[in-house]
Design an enzyme around this catalytic site. Structure first.
Site: not given
Length: 404
Positions: A196, A198
């Site tokens: 991922d 963020d």
């Protein structure tokens, strides 16, 4: 009948110890059934399970071993092992094997005590303990320290579900990470790592930064937090947040990209993964603009994220193409594995939010990184105490094997 002995040597570590002892054994045609050696703070412990030939008189050999140990100021002990006891030991090799990794800034006796108690309550036996991190100076800054020890376990646990729940409790109460993995061929043969972006590769939520620039920071942050905790459907929350960004000037994107805070350990992790031939990917519910920036900066192989729609230099509040949500991340992970010709067991997924759970569950090794409680409880493994390079210890890497 042949005789089986357990030979234990301990004392100050020194060059040539194993060679000297094994030479005496060799002269008596001894068979080595098992062997192990460890050194802690220059103190050595050498153990050998040996079989003496039927025709050999062991008295002379034992005398020579005692003499050699005396000359080197070492302690030596001989323990007879019955054929029955040896056979029972042989039969244990069919038991399951597991690897337990303990991570913290510094590991203390309380950590080890609670973890080892949980292991023993499940009828698992500790076969080996080793330190993966380097030696730590006493005057080091604790906030930048890394400590990792790895335990090899054997046995059949009463309840894996109860054991994992206990480790989660220990992690939460004692500020330590505990990873419990099956010791399989895949553990050190992973080939693809999907991240991922963020709050995982970067210590920020880009959409929040964009919202601040657009003057709608508080409203977007509230929606983001609810989505990451799983209280809102990701696609619904994403569209609500995007609509609030309508009219934002395109020039803001480059300014934000250049100031993105890279997560602790991310660069070291990616550098080592690349050096050892791993493929890496960003699978993000964020935006490709920032994903490509990180791809160039860190050397990521693949980027899949949302494409901001920009017209006449202004953000329209929409994205082009399908929204990358949790289900899409899981599909992308499987697609990349197939594309690279590897099995899902050879994949790793790392993320922090509820929308990362589908890919964490699909991957051979799913790791919740500095995640919300609901994500940590659902993921099989988590890292909260160290930076992203803690992933390397889950793979069994030692500091001495890593690039700085």
């Amino acid at each position: 009948m042949s005789t089986i002995l357990m030979l234990k040597v301990s004392g100050q570590d020194q060059i040539g110890l194993t060679a000297a002892m094994s030479q005496i054994l060799a002269e008596s045609s001894v068979t080595i059934l098992d062997i192990g050696q460890s050194v802690i703070h220059d103190q050595v412990s050498l153990g050998m399970l040996v079989q003496l030939p039927e025709s050999e008189d062991s008295a002379h050999m034992l005398k020579e071993l005692l003499f050699q140990a005396h000359e080197r100021d070492l302690q030596v002990k001989f323990t007879p092992v019955s054929d029955q006891a040896y056979q029972e030991w042989v039969n244990q090799q069919g038991k399951d094997r597991f690897v337990l990794t303990i991570l913290a800034r510094r590991i203390n006796a309380v950590h080890l005590n609670h973890v080892s108690q949980a292991v023993s309550e499940q009828n698992l036996n500790i076969q080996n303990i080793s330190r993966l991190t380097g030696r730590v100076a006493l005057d080091n800054d604790v906030d930048s320290d890394k400590a990792c020890i790895e335990l090899t376990l054997q046995g059949h646990p009463k309840s894996l579900e109860q054991l994992r729940a206990r480790f989660l409790q220990i992690s939460s109460e004692l500020d330590v990470d505990v990873a419990f993995q099956v010791d399989s061929v895949y553990r050190r043969n992973r080939r693809l790592v999907c991240f991922d972006m963020d709050s995982t590769l970067i210590e920020a939520e880009v959409i929040d930064l964009l919202a601040e620039a657009a003057g709608v920071g508080d409203e977007v942050s509230r929606i983001t937090e609810e989505a990451m905790q799983g209280k809102l459907d990701f696609q619904q929350s994403f569209r609500r947040r995007m609509a609030l960004l309508k009219g934002l000037d395109e020039s803001v994107l480059s300014e934000i990209a250049e100031q993105l805070p890279i997560t602790e350990g991310a660069e070291r992790l990616i550098r080592n993964l690349k050096a050892y031939g791993y493929k890496t990917a960003i699978l993000s519910g964020g935006f490709t603009y920032f994903g490509r920036y990180l791809q160039k900066k860190l050397g990521i192989d693949f980027v899949y994220a949302n494409e901001l729609d920009i017209v006449d230099g202004k953000v329209t509040g929409e994205v082009t193409g399908d929204i990358v949500d949790g289900a899409m991340k899981a599909r992308l992970l499987k697609r990349l594995a197939e594309q690279e010709g590897i099995q899902l067991e050879q994949t790793i997924a790392v993320g922090d939010g509820a929308n990362d759970l589908p890919m964490l569950s699909e991957a051979g090794l799913g790791i919740a990184f500095r995640a919300k409680p609901i994500v940590k409880e659902s993921a099989r493994h988590s890292i909260s105490t160290l930076g992203l390079d803690g992933v390397l210890y889950f793979l069994g890497f030692r500091d001495q094997e890593m690039h700085a």
